[in-house]
Structures are given as C-alpha cells and as structure tokens.
Design an enzyme around this catalytic site. Structure first.
Site, PDB file in Angstrom:
ATOM      1  N   HIS A 141       0.817  -1.216   0.000  1.00  0.00           N
ATOM      2  CA  HIS A 141       0.000   0.000   0.000  1.00  0.00           C
ATOM      3  C   HIS A 141       0.846   1.260   0.000  1.00  0.00           C
ATOM      4  O   HIS A 141       2.044   1.219   0.258  1.00  0.00           O
ATOM      5  CB  HIS A 141      -0.940   0.012   1.210  1.00  0.00           C
ATOM      6  CG  HIS A 141      -0.200  -0.045   2.532  1.00  0.00           C
ATOM      7  ND1 HIS A 141       0.386  -1.193   3.006  1.00  0.00           N
ATOM      8  CD2 HIS A 141       0.043   0.912   3.453  1.00  0.00           C
ATOM      9  CE1 HIS A 141       0.960  -0.943   4.171  1.00  0.00           C
ATOM     10  NE2 HIS A 141       0.769   0.327   4.468  1.00  0.00           N
ATOM     11  N   ARG A 184      -1.743  16.518   8.294  1.00  0.00           N
ATOM     12  CA  ARG A 184      -2.495  15.309   8.621  1.00  0.00           C
ATOM     13  C   ARG A 184      -1.694  14.483   9.616  1.00  0.00           C
ATOM     14  O   ARG A 184      -0.474  14.367   9.492  1.00  0.00           O
ATOM     15  CB  ARG A 184      -2.739  14.505   7.343  1.00  0.00           C
ATOM     16  CG  ARG A 184      -3.420  13.202   7.599  1.00  0.00           C
ATOM     17  CD  ARG A 184      -3.792  12.469   6.301  1.00  0.00           C
ATOM     18  NE  ARG A 184      -4.548  11.284   6.678  1.00  0.00           N
ATOM     19  CZ  ARG A 184      -4.295  10.057   6.252  1.00  0.00           C
ATOM     20  NH1 ARG A 184      -3.328   9.837   5.377  1.00  0.00           N
ATOM     21  NH2 ARG A 184      -5.020   9.053   6.674  1.00  0.00           N
TER      22      ARG A 184
END
Ligand SMILES: *[C@@H]1O[C@H](CO)[C@@H](O)[C@H](O)[C@H]1NC(C)=O
Ligand SMILES: *[C@@H]1O[C@H](CO)[C@@H](O)[C@H](O)[C@H]1NC(C)=O
Ligand SMILES: *[C@@H]1O[C@H](CO)[C@@H](O)[C@H](O)[C@H]1NC(C)=O
Length: 732
Positions: free
Chosen positions: A713, A723
C-alpha cells in the site's frame, strides 16, 4: 399415652400452669404494659426509639419534655439522677396498680420485638422487678463482692432498663432524695446489693439477656440474625433474642448500626421514610424556590480528569442561580482548569468564591471556612461537599439528597472493582476503619437503603440549620491526632448527629490519584491502568462498544476493516502531546517499512516510547484492538507483543506521502487523528493489489489490515494542511 406425656411436659415448660387454655388466660394483656422513658431533647436517636416503639405497638410515656437536662452530657453515662426524680414524680400520679412499667433510656435504645414476647419473658422471670444486666461493674468497683453470685450470665445490674409492677417500682424509687446529677446506676445498685431490700421488693437481673441487651462490654456476644428481610440481634453466648437493645457506654455506634435494621425506620428496600419529617419533594417548585446550596469543591492533590469533573459538574441538574460555589484549589497544576471553568461558566452561578494555592490554606482550614460561609449566610439552606476526585455520574444527585430530608446524608460512591467506598460501616475502638457485617453487601448493592454510619467522606450534604445548631463550632476539621476527614466525623458523632449514606440509586465513583503524574501536557492519557473506566469514557469512541452489535465495522477494501476507536478528545490530546514534545524525526526510527528490496521508507514521526507512552499504548491495543482482530481474522490470536507504535505527520512541504511498501507487521492499525477538509486536504491510503483507496478518512476511526504480502500500500499525498495518523505494526 407416651405422646400425651410429651405434650403435657411441653405445656408445663412453656407456662407453669395446668393447661394451654389456662396459660392463655393468665397472660398479662398488652394494654397493661407502659413504656416510660426520659427525653429532654428530640435527638435523632430519640426519634428512632419512638419509631421502633410505634412499629411494635408499645405505648410510650415520655417524661422531661419541658425540662432542661441537668444530669450531665446526654451522650455520656454520668449522672442520671434526674431520671430517677422524674420517674418518682410520674409514678406517684399513676393510678392503675396492675400496670407493668418498662423503664428505659431512649437515645440509644431500639426495640427488636413486641410487647407480647416481652411480657411473656417478664412473667417467666418470676420476680416483681427485673433489671437489665451488665458484665462490667460501674461506677463503683468496690461493690463487686456484695453482688449475689450467678452461676451463668451477667452479675451486675444496668440502670438503663428495667421492668416491674408499678407498686414495686414506686416502692423502689420512693427513697430517692439525690441530686439530678447523682448517679442513678449507683442508687439502684445500692438497693440491689442490700439483701433485705432485694428480697422485699423482689428484684432480680436479666442475667442472660432474654429481655435486655446492654451492648457495653458485650459486642462480641451479639450478632445480627437476618431472616426474611427482617433482622434480630441475637446473644450467641446465652443463645437468647433480647427485646430491648441498648447501645450504652462506648457502643453508641453499634446501636446506630443495629438501628439500620429496625423495621420502618430506615430499613433496606424502603429507605428512610420515618426517621425524619418525611421526604421533601422538589418537583413542581419554581426554579427560584429551590433551596440555596453552597457547594464546596476541594482540590487537594494533583488529580486526573479534572477537566472532565468540571464538564460533568456543569450538567448537575439544579438551577445554577440557586447555587453558590466555594472552590478551594491547593494545586498550581490545576489552576488553568479552574480558571477556564470559571471564565466560561462562573457567571451562571449565584456566587463564586475561589481560594488558590497562593493562599496556602490547608485542608482543614479551607473546609472549616467553606462551611462557615454557609453557616453565616442566612440564605444558605444546604452545604454540599464535592471533592475533585468524585465522579458524580448521577446528574440528579443533589436533588435526590435534598429530597431525603435528612440533616446529613451522603451518596454512596465506590471505586470500580474494589471494595472501597466513601463510608465506613463500623469504627474500631481507636476510631479507625472497621468493617461491619453488612459492609460488602451494601457496597455491592445486595442491601439497599439509607444507612446510619460512623464515617463518610468526599461527597455529602448538610442542612445549614445543623450548622447553626448542633455544629456551631467553627473548627470541625482539626484534631491533634485525627486526619481532617476523621476529625470532622468524630465531631458530628459527638453531637449526636446521625450520618446517613444512601445506596438507593447509583451515584458514581471516585478516581484513584495514586499514580497520577504531571510531567506531560495531557497527563490523563497515562491513566489507562489506574483509572480504566474514566480513561475509556474520555478516550474511547462513544460507539466503540456497539461496533459488533450494530455491525459498525466497514470493509472498504478486501480484508481491510474500518471502525471507530478514539474519541475526538483522544485524537486531539495525542496530536497536542506529540507537538508539545516536538522531536519529529525522519529516518532514524523508521527503517521498518519494506519496499521492494528492503529500502527504507522514512516518515516524519514520533514513537510512543519517546514520550514514555509505550506501556499505555500496548494496554490500549490489548484492550481495544486485539478483541476486534480476533473477531475479524478468526483463528489468529495476538498478544500485541513488541509492536512498533508511532504518530506520523504528513505536510505538503515536509512529507506529503509515502511510496508503496509492505509493513513489517502481521497486521497494522492506522488511526486518523484529525479531520479531512477541516484540518487537511488530500491524504488517504491505497492498496495496490486491489486498486482500492480509502480517501474519505474519518477522525477517530482506525484501519486494520494485514501487513505483509497481500496489502502492499501507499500513503496518498496530503495536499494542504497537516495530517496526523497513529500507526501500530503489530506482531512484526
Ligand atoms: C400494631 O397494631 C396495628 C393496629 O392495631 C396492627 O395492624 C399491627 O399488625 C400491629 N403491629 C404489630 C407489630 O403487632
Ligand atoms: C419473688 O417473688 C416470687 C413470687 O412472685 C417468689 O416466687 C420468689 O421466691 C420471690 N423471690 C425472692 C428473691 O424473694
Ligand atoms: C454514534 O452513533 C450514533 C448513531 O449512529 C450517531 O448519531 C453518533 O453521531 C455517533 N457518534 C459519533 C461520535 O460519531
């Protein structure tokens, strides 16, 4: 033939007459019995006595109502001559010569059975006057040899209770010429040890406590016998069930304790309905008609979850303009929380008074002062103490306590999973904690009611009228030897005021302050071990406990699970804690991602161990993640051993993304710590094998996916803002 003999024998042993029918006829009718007692004050003990007498249908004559007590401290046993004088006067006026008189003290006496049993036992004693008995001799030890010997039972008499025919008792007190402050005990003892008088008046003592139980010196022989929701005191030494129980001498507390079980007084199941003026309903009152309460909030030690305390305090169901606050804070550590609360909400209350650490006021001084503020304020109806470590879950607590209409009442609070509570069931001889027979049952809610106890702490309600009558002494909390809380209870007991604790509702708990450290920004995060319930309420997502039942777990990509785990507060605290620590690093700690051929994929991150949060995080994984892992990946069990745990920061100009990689884990937990669109743009996670992305990330929700092999991923680019995610590689 044999059977008949047995029956006859039984009949004879119960009553010394010829047949059962005759025996019934010979019984003294209950109307002949008159209880005579002295009460110059309406103490709570006296009210309790009356309620127990009423329950068993005794007829009571109370003497001395309009007199001042002149025979010494009514709580102590000295003096008592006034009782004899009053009795003598009253007996002279009585007419029905076949009356049977039971004379008894009342402040510390309860009945535990009715007239029928008492009269039967009196008749069986076969004397005209029967005194209660004592195992200890007082006030004059030198008289011991003059007492008749007994083969079994107590040898000495107690003047606090006796029963006899009116003419005999009248004769017995006829010679009284003493002062009110002389000893009644000595007067009756002298009559009893005089062989001539003993014989002519026909006096004996109830030496095996069949009628009277004096608790002085006898606590070890008396137990409570619980049966069908009723209780009786039983003397196990003589195997008797006394009718009149007297907490004389230093055993006042035990009679309070027994009094808990007198039917209709403050029995379990029914609560306190008769011990006072009845309940005081608040329902239907206009807000402005609510009693005015001064609430004392005390902060004495660094304490976890203080912010939560104030959030909850704000929700207390009571008109705030009928509340005044007295906040005493000894801890600089908590000053910001107190001032934030007051800045935002202080004006809602009728009045606010704060004393901070700079005043250097100690515990006893601040509590004395808070109480005195209420005492001197004519408008003040109640004083309510609330220590900062109390977690008052029941928003109606204050109303419930006021409605009990007792001078002093506390809600029972406990510590989860322990036998700790804010009351003591009994007191040791030295005045310290002792466990009562029923303590565990009360704490665990198997017995429910309003209980008279010798000690309460942390949260309680006092009527201000009490502060202006029995408790006028300014210094209630100081003592040479006792801690302030114990000194306070000692002073309350000394004034004959009953302290009640109710467990008729659940009220809340108390936080443990034992391991609280103040070295972090958000110290409550570290409380998962010491205060797990509070930690969960504060930091775990409110819907976490329903995720199985309500099928809240989503599967956005194959074998990737997504569910709520952290509250907003948890996310904020973790981010703020990391930024406060500030040592973000890229490289050193991150050689853990495997990309193709073992290349480092560095992230900007801080590891949990850098802020000493490793143990706590591991506990969190075990408690909240492992159960879900085991449900979703059946047959895989994890101890969450040696996981790698860190918080990652993505910023467009710092590190916006993470190239495709495998994780060095069996499974990975990836928790979003802030909100897309609010705090950042872009971001998310893409699983290449499935060409499946999760872009609409949700604050407080975690992704859980396999680490190696299938779930190759990448971290998608964060295009604006900052973030944060918390990541754990579990079972590397
Ligand atoms: C007391 O008297 C009332 C009415 O006479 C009766 O109903 C009640 O059962 C009596 N109580 C006891 C304990 O005997
Ligand atoms: C007391 O009186 C009873 C009869 O009422 C008698 O049987 C008993 O012997 C008397 N006791 C004494 C000590 O005089
Ligand atoms: C929890 O679930 C309820 C019902 O689905 C929802 O209304 C609420 O917003 C959820 N709470 C949070 C914090 O997301």
């Amino acid at each position: 033939m044999r059977l008949q003999r047995v029956l006859l024998f039984l009949a004879l042993s119960v009553c010394p007459l010829f047949s059962l029918t005759n025996c019934e006829e010979q019984r003294v009718p209950e109307e002949k019995l008159l209880i005579v007692t002295i009460a110059t004050q309406d103490t709570e003990g006296f009210k309790r006595f009356l309620v127990s007498a009423k329950h068993f249908n005794y007829t009571v004559k109370v003497l001395g109502r309009r007199e001042k007590w002149r025979a010494g401290d009514y709580m102590s046993a000295t003096g008592g001559g006034q009782k004899v004088r009053l009795l003598k006067e009253a007996l002279q006026e009585m007419k029905n010569e076949d009356t049977i008189i039971l004379f008894t003290d009342s402040y510390d006496v309860v009945f535990s059975s009715g007239p029928k049993e008492l009269l039967k036992k009196f008749q069986q004693a076969k004397h005209k006057v029967v005194f209660s008995s004592e195992s200890l001799i007082w006030p004059d030890r030198h008289l011991e040899d003059k007492h008749p010997h007994v083969t079994e039972g107590n040898r000495f008499l107690g003047s606090g209770g006796f029963i006899g025919y009116l003419p005999s008792i009248r004769e017995m007190v006829a010679d009284w010429k003493g002062e009110d402050s002389d000893s009644d005990q000595l007067f009756f003892t002298n009559i009893y040890i005089d062989p001539a008088k003993r014989k002519s008046i026909n006096i004996t003592v109830d030496n095996k406590c069949r009628m009277f139980q004096n608790l002085h010196g006898a606590l070890g022989e008396v137990v409570l016998k619980f049966e069908d929701g009723r209780v009786r005191a039983r003397n196990v030494l003589y195997d008797t069930l006394p009718v009149v129980v007297h907490g004389n001498g230093p055993t006042k507390l035990q009679i309070n304790y027994l009094g808990n079980y007198i039917p209709n007084i403050w029995t379990f199941e029914t609560g306190c309905t008769a011990c006072n003026e009845g309940l005081l309903p608040l329902e239907g009152l206009q807000e402005s008609e609510y009693p005015l309460v001064l609430i004392g909030i005390f902060i004495q030690k660094p304490t976890p979850f203080v912010t939560v305390f104030f959030e909850r305090f704000l929700k207390l169901q009571y008109p705030k303009n009928r509340l005044k606050l007295f906040i005493h804070n000894q801890e600089a550590h908590h000053e910001s929380q107190v001032s934030l609360f007051l800045k935002d909400h202080g004006s809602l209350y009728q009045d606010v008074r704060v004393s901070g650490p700079e005043e250097e006021m100690d515990t006893a001084a601040s509590r004395n002062l808070a109480i005195d503020v209420c005492r001197k304020d004519e408008g003040c109806d109640y004083f309510f103490t609330l220590d900062i470590e109390v977690v008052l879950k029941n928003e109606n607590t204050l109303k419930i306590l006021i409605e009990q209409n007792l001078p002093f009442v506390a809600p029972m609070i406990t510590r989860p999973g322990r036998l700790w509570s804010n009351f003591w069931g009994a007191l040791s001889a030295e005045g310290y904690y002792a466990r009562s027979e029923d303590y565990v049952d009360i704490v665990q809610g198997r017995r429910v009611g309003v209980w008279n106890v010798p000690y309460v702490s942390s949260v309680y309600l006092l009527k201000a009228s009490l502060l202006r009558s029995e408790l006028t002494d300014f210094d209630l909390f100081n003592s040479d030897i006792l801690d302030p809380d114990m000194a306070f209870c000692h002073n309350i007991r000394k004034q004959g005021v009953f302290m009640f604790v109710t467990n008729m509702q659940t009220f809340g708990r108390i936080v443990s302050i034992e391991t609280y450290q103040t070295s972090h920004l958000h110290n409550d995060l570290w409380q998962i071990f010491e205060n797990p319930v509070d930690w969960q309420e504060r930091y775990i997502h409110e819907n976490y406990t329903y995720i199985m039942r309500d099928k809240l777990i989503e599967t956005p990509c194959p074998d990737v699970y997504w569910f709520p785990i952290f509250s907003d507060v948890a996310c904020d605290h973790i981010v703020e804690e990391m930024e406060h620590f500030g040592k973000w690093s890229g490289g050193d700690n991150t050689d853990v991602r495997i990309q193709g051929g073992y290349e480092n994929v560095p992230t900007i991150d801080i590891h949990m161990n850098q802020i000493n949060f490793e143990k706590e995080w591991h506990k969190f994984l075990l408690e909240y993640i492992a159960p879900i892992t085991e449900k979703m990946y059946p047959g895989y069990y994890t101890k969450c051993a040696t996981p790698l745990n860190f918080v990652v920061r993505y910023k467009p100009d710092e590190q916006p993304l993470l190239a495709p990689h495998h994780d060095a884990s069996t499974f990975t937990v990836n928790i979003a710590l802030n909100s897309k669109e609010v705090d950042y743009q872009g971001g998310g996670c893409r699983f290449l094998r499935y060409d499946c992305s999760i872009e609409a990330t949700r604050k407080g929700w975690t992704l859980m996916h396999p680490g190696r092999l299938t779930h190759y991923h990448e971290g998608l680019p964060t295009t604006g803002g900052v973030r944060y995610i918390a990541v754990s590689f579990v079972d590397p």
